[in-house]
Design a protein around this motif. Structure first.
Motif, PDB file in Angstrom:
ATOM      1  N   THR A  78      27.752 -15.457 -18.849  1.00  0.00           N
ATOM      2  CA  THR A  78      28.401 -15.834 -17.594  1.00  0.00           C
ATOM      3  C   THR A  78      28.913 -14.896 -16.483  1.00  0.00           C
ATOM      4  O   THR A  78      28.453 -13.634 -16.891  1.00  0.00           O
ATOM      5  CB  THR A  78      29.734 -16.500 -17.998  1.00  0.00           C
ATOM      6  N   SER A  79      29.373 -15.130 -15.540  1.00  0.00           N
ATOM      7  CA  SER A  79      29.650 -14.182 -14.463  1.00  0.00           C
ATOM      8  C   SER A  79      30.924 -13.217 -14.790  1.00  0.00           C
ATOM      9  O   SER A  79      31.953 -14.234 -14.479  1.00  0.00           O
ATOM     10  CB  SER A  79      29.513 -14.940 -13.044  1.00  0.00           C
ATOM     11  N   ALA A  80      30.860 -12.223 -15.210  1.00  0.00           N
ATOM     12  CA  ALA A  80      32.426 -11.545 -15.080  1.00  0.00           C
ATOM     13  C   ALA A  80      33.148 -11.391 -13.862  1.00  0.00           C
ATOM     14  O   ALA A  80      34.297 -11.659 -13.790  1.00  0.00           O
ATOM     15  CB  ALA A  80      32.268 -10.137 -15.546  1.00  0.00           C
ATOM     16  N   ILE A  81      32.515 -11.587 -12.660  1.00  0.00           N
ATOM     17  CA  ILE A  81      33.148 -11.545 -11.542  1.00  0.00           C
ATOM     18  C   ILE A  81      33.967 -12.890 -11.323  1.00  0.00           C
ATOM     19  O   ILE A  81      35.064 -12.830 -10.865  1.00  0.00           O
ATOM     20  CB  ILE A  81      32.159 -11.261 -10.278  1.00  0.00           C
ATOM     21  N   LYS A 128      32.553  -5.983 -22.232  1.00  0.00           N
ATOM     22  CA  LYS A 128      31.114  -5.747 -22.344  1.00  0.00           C
ATOM     23  C   LYS A 128      30.321  -6.207 -21.159  1.00  0.00           C
ATOM     24  O   LYS A 128      29.559  -5.492 -20.434  1.00  0.00           O
ATOM     25  CB  LYS A 128      30.611  -5.826 -23.645  1.00  0.00           C
ATOM     26  N   LEU A 129      30.475  -7.515 -20.838  1.00  0.00           N
ATOM     27  CA  LEU A 129      29.655  -8.108 -19.809  1.00  0.00           C
ATOM     28  C   LEU A 129      30.151  -7.500 -18.376  1.00  0.00           C
ATOM     29  O   LEU A 129      29.350  -7.395 -17.587  1.00  0.00           O
ATOM     30  CB  LEU A 129      29.964  -9.710 -19.993  1.00  0.00           C
ATOM     31  N   ASN A 130      31.395  -7.430 -18.408  1.00  0.00           N
ATOM     32  CA  ASN A 130      32.010  -6.887 -16.966  1.00  0.00           C
ATOM     33  C   ASN A 130      31.387  -5.307 -16.870  1.00  0.00           C
ATOM     34  O   ASN A 130      30.950  -5.032 -15.659  1.00  0.00           O
ATOM     35  CB  ASN A 130      33.374  -6.817 -17.150  1.00  0.00           C
ATOM     36  N   LEU A 137      25.770  -3.624 -10.366  1.00  0.00           N
ATOM     37  CA  LEU A 137      26.220  -3.748  -9.044  1.00  0.00           C
ATOM     38  C   LEU A 137      26.180  -2.332  -8.486  1.00  0.00           C
ATOM     39  O   LEU A 137      25.691  -1.829  -7.282  1.00  0.00           O
ATOM     40  CB  LEU A 137      27.533  -4.007  -8.865  1.00  0.00           C
ATOM     41  N   ILE A 138      26.662  -1.036  -9.146  1.00  0.00           N
ATOM     42  CA  ILE A 138      26.781   0.311  -8.922  1.00  0.00           C
ATOM     43  C   ILE A 138      25.311   0.776  -8.709  1.00  0.00           C
ATOM     44  O   ILE A 138      24.907   1.643  -7.401  1.00  0.00           O
ATOM     45  CB  ILE A 138      27.480   1.085  -9.720  1.00  0.00           C
TER      46      ILE A 138
END
Length: 210
Positions: A78-81, A128-130, A137-138
């Motif tokens: 899923t999206s951590a954001i 872990k996903l985040n 992203l970095i």
């Protein structure tokens, strides 16, 4: 296949039994066609989507047609954001859109937020996903700041090929340009250069990595 079977097949080795039961109880199994928006920018986040089949694309958009590709979501992700935004009761600042047909489980935000205090397996999964998605992203920021467009374009194509498990990428030059936030002319010029160097072969709305 019923949601119980899908949850067991996809998440039994990730989440503890009680959490699996909650996903089955509160989650809604959904199917989305290609290029369907699952989560939209500047909208309240009502649910968190867990991909169980197919691929989705996460993009950052400003609401005026400008945007940039961030990363893909694949099976069991899923999206951590989006989870972070939901925790803070903020509207979404990303768009999640399907790449081909996608099956996902939509779990209400209130339920997902409660998992942080109840389930260690969920906390481990999220952190872990985040970490993984933040690293991506970095890396994207570094590529934009320090690498030329040719490098970024090839990396984008290779990433897409790996995620889709196919060396044939069906994508228009215009769509690639939008994902990388550059001009279509620049993308076409570099793709032709790569074709001359036999890195890839260009077809009608498709690119074949050699």
């Amino acid at each position: 296949m019923k949601i119980d079977d899908i949850v067991s097949k996809n998440f039994s080795n990730i989440f503890e039994p009680k959490l699996l039961q909650e996903i089955c109880k509160y989650g809604i199994l959904k199917n989305a066609e290609s290029r369907k928006t699952i989560l939209e920018i500047r909208r309240e986040i009502q649910f968190i989507p867990f991909i169980v089949a197919g691929i989705a694309k996460v993009k950052r958009r400003d609401g005026t047609g400008n945007g940039i590709f961030l990363h893909y979501l694949i099976e069991n992700q899923t999206s951590a954001i989006s989870v972070t935004y939901a925790q803070e009761h903020k509207k979404s600042e990303i768009r999640i859109k399907t790449e081909g047909n996608v099956t996902y489980i939509a779990v209400p935000v209130k339920v997902v937020n409660s998992w942080f205090s109840k389930y260690e397996s969920w906390r481990n999964y999220y952190f872990k996903l985040n970490q993984k998605q933040t690293s991506i992203l970095i890396e994207k920021i570094n590529d934009i700041a320090f690498n030329n467009l040719e490098y970024r374009l090839l990396k984008y194509l290779e990433e897409t090929s790996i995620v889709k498990n196919d060396n044939v990428i069906y994508r228009k030059h215009f769509d690639i340009a939008r994902d990388l936030k550059v001009s279509r002319e620049a993308v076409s010029r570099i793709l032709k250069k790569m074709e001359k160097e036999e890195v890839l072969t260009l077809g009608r709305n498709k690119i074949i990595l050699n």
